[in-house]
Design an enzyme around this catalytic site. Sequence first.
Site, PDB file in Angstrom:
ATOM      1  N   TRP A 134      75.220  61.318  43.930  1.00 46.83           N
ATOM      2  CA  TRP A 134      75.764  60.470  44.995  1.00 46.83           C
ATOM      3  C   TRP A 134      77.265  60.289  44.820  1.00 46.83           C
ATOM      4  CZ3 TRP A 134      74.565  57.217  49.195  1.00 46.83           C
ATOM      5  CH2 TRP A 134      75.370  56.084  49.376  1.00 46.83           C
ATOM      6  N   ASP A 181      83.096  55.888  46.945  1.00 47.69           N
ATOM      7  CA  ASP A 181      84.529  55.668  47.142  1.00 47.69           C
ATOM      8  C   ASP A 181      85.412  56.596  46.316  1.00 47.69           C
ATOM      9  OD1 ASP A 181      83.297  53.509  48.315  1.00 47.69           O
ATOM     10  OD2 ASP A 181      84.517  51.984  47.351  1.00 47.69           O
ATOM     11  N   TRP A 185      82.978  49.694  39.512  1.00 49.35           N
ATOM     12  CA  TRP A 185      83.209  49.790  40.940  1.00 49.35           C
ATOM     13  C   TRP A 185      84.622  50.313  41.194  1.00 49.35           C
ATOM     14  CZ3 TRP A 185      80.806  44.421  42.682  1.00 49.35           C
ATOM     15  CH2 TRP A 185      79.416  44.485  42.484  1.00 49.35           C
ATOM     16  N   ASP A 191      88.153  45.789  44.052  1.00 51.86           N
ATOM     17  CA  ASP A 191      88.944  46.970  44.406  1.00 51.86           C
ATOM     18  C   ASP A 191      90.443  46.785  44.166  1.00 51.86           C
ATOM     19  OD1 ASP A 191      86.412  47.638  45.381  1.00 51.86           O
ATOM     20  OD2 ASP A 191      86.944  47.194  47.444  1.00 51.86           O
ATOM     21  N   GLU A 241      88.060  45.560  51.849  1.00 53.81           N
ATOM     22  CA  GLU A 241      87.619  46.440  50.773  1.00 53.81           C
ATOM     23  C   GLU A 241      88.664  47.534  50.574  1.00 53.81           C
ATOM     24  OE1 GLU A 241      83.208  46.704  49.836  1.00 53.81           O
ATOM     25  OE2 GLU A 241      83.291  47.288  51.939  1.00 53.81           O
ATOM     26  N   TRP A 296      78.574  52.119  55.667  1.00 54.10           N
ATOM     27  CA  TRP A 296      77.547  51.291  55.050  1.00 54.10           C
ATOM     28  C   TRP A 296      76.462  50.859  56.030  1.00 54.10           C
ATOM     29  CZ3 TRP A 296      76.450  51.759  50.368  1.00 54.10           C
ATOM     30  CH2 TRP A 296      77.437  51.945  49.402  1.00 54.10           C
TER      31      TRP A 296
END
Length: 519
Positions: free
Chosen positions: A50, A53, A107, A185, A235, A321
């Site tokens: 997968w 970002d 993340w 982020d 984001e 999303w």
Amino acid sequence: MTPDISRRRVLQGTGAGALTLLMSGALPGPDAYAQRSLRAVYHMTPPSGWLCDPQRPVHANAAYHLYYLHSGQNNGPGGWDHATTTDNVAFTHHGVALPLQPDFPVWSGSAVVDTDNTAGFGAGAIVALATQPTGFIRKYQDQYLYWSTDGGYTFTALPDPVIVNTDGRTATTQAEVENAEWFRDPKIHWDGVRNEWVCVIGRARYAAFYTSANLRDWQLKRNFDYPNHALGGVECPDLFEMTASDGTRHWVLGASMDAYSIGMPMTYAYWTGTWDGDQFIADALTPQWLDWGWDWYAAVTWPAAEAPDSRRYAVAWMNNWKYAARDVPTDASDGYNGQNSIVRELRLERQPGGWYSLLSSPVAQLANYVGSTTVFPDRTVNGSAVLPWNGRAYELELDISWDAAANVGVSVGRSVDGSRHTNIGKYGAELYVDRAPSDQAGFALAPYTRAAAPIDAAARTVHLRIFVDTQSVEVFVNAGHTVLSQQVHFADGDTGISLYTDGGPATFSGITIREFEGS
């Protein structure tokens, strides 16, 4: 400025040329895709698993180092994988850079080259900040520091966060908890005027700014709070300064945002303005958008190594999303899920109304991967016409001009019988990309099928550069003033191209197809 135009309006005036009837026969199920490759020809894809970002690339040792969120399972926990490129087209994969930790994943964030050794890890060390939910507690989203002294291939982590989510430690009410659960982020850059690092962090309804002298100790500055909270949360924020084509300098604050509820994009919104060392001051509070399709999220931009002040690149995750957490055809065919968009070059230009806008062009190095070029003579169409050509990975460039036609455009990914296709056209005050006729059982994207961008309703000409790959379409309109990016699940035989009009004739000129190697 840009009018509020819904991306979900149903196309009116569809005639024979813009047929949107779905294929009546049964489509192949997911197992059918295990027998052939659907891997993108000229887009970056992960070797397996997968992809999510992308992280802003850094330039070191004559290459751009791109990191990206990666997991062995769809929408699963993971870390950062690492790839390098010298031309922003071909990428070499190097595996895991920031691994999944035993108690929490890694993340999004960003990396920088610490040229002057401000953090104490050595001159030229690559330092990354990334969001991690401490203890896997969502309201404890903190920012952790990693550093590399081998050119960005392996990293060491500081044990404790360098920016602590203090809101999460004090949150008790539902509203406080919801705010604390959005602290993510970090995007960092060096402010040469003030000799300090600047970090912008995405929050649920604003962007938060911090500054630091050493990348370890950070001071909170003033937030940027946009008044229209229907634009969604921030984001993957982005802050940079850029020289416009007229020589003036401007700051840009960008972010991936979900404005679906008000009929606006779910892609990269941005504001131009100034950064004064304490806050970002926007020229206007209504943002502009860098893409109007469904699939250009978590975008990052970075300076061109050869001209960092005036040239900038951009890339995004081609997903959304609203439907990302699902299997796609490439899971069965090639064992991966997700791709990045093609890399664009950005330029900042002054518009007739006085504001400044970012314009996009496909990275020029794509031309080095063209295997063959086909040019068709100009033709006038009244209804529809099929081009005698088939392919799966190509650029189609052309101009369309008309007088009275209500709807004009191009269908790509056309099946032999014409029932399956993706329409790209101009109708009224909209330039649209409609993938609904390409939907198929098991992978349907409805109702998120038709995307539309504003265009002058009086326009009677349009220039299109359409980039088709095995599972995507990206459309650059009128020298990159508008772009729409969409993933499309083409089936076997969806390789044709047709031209269409409704309500009168149109002239299609300069029809050029550039087929990419490997297609």
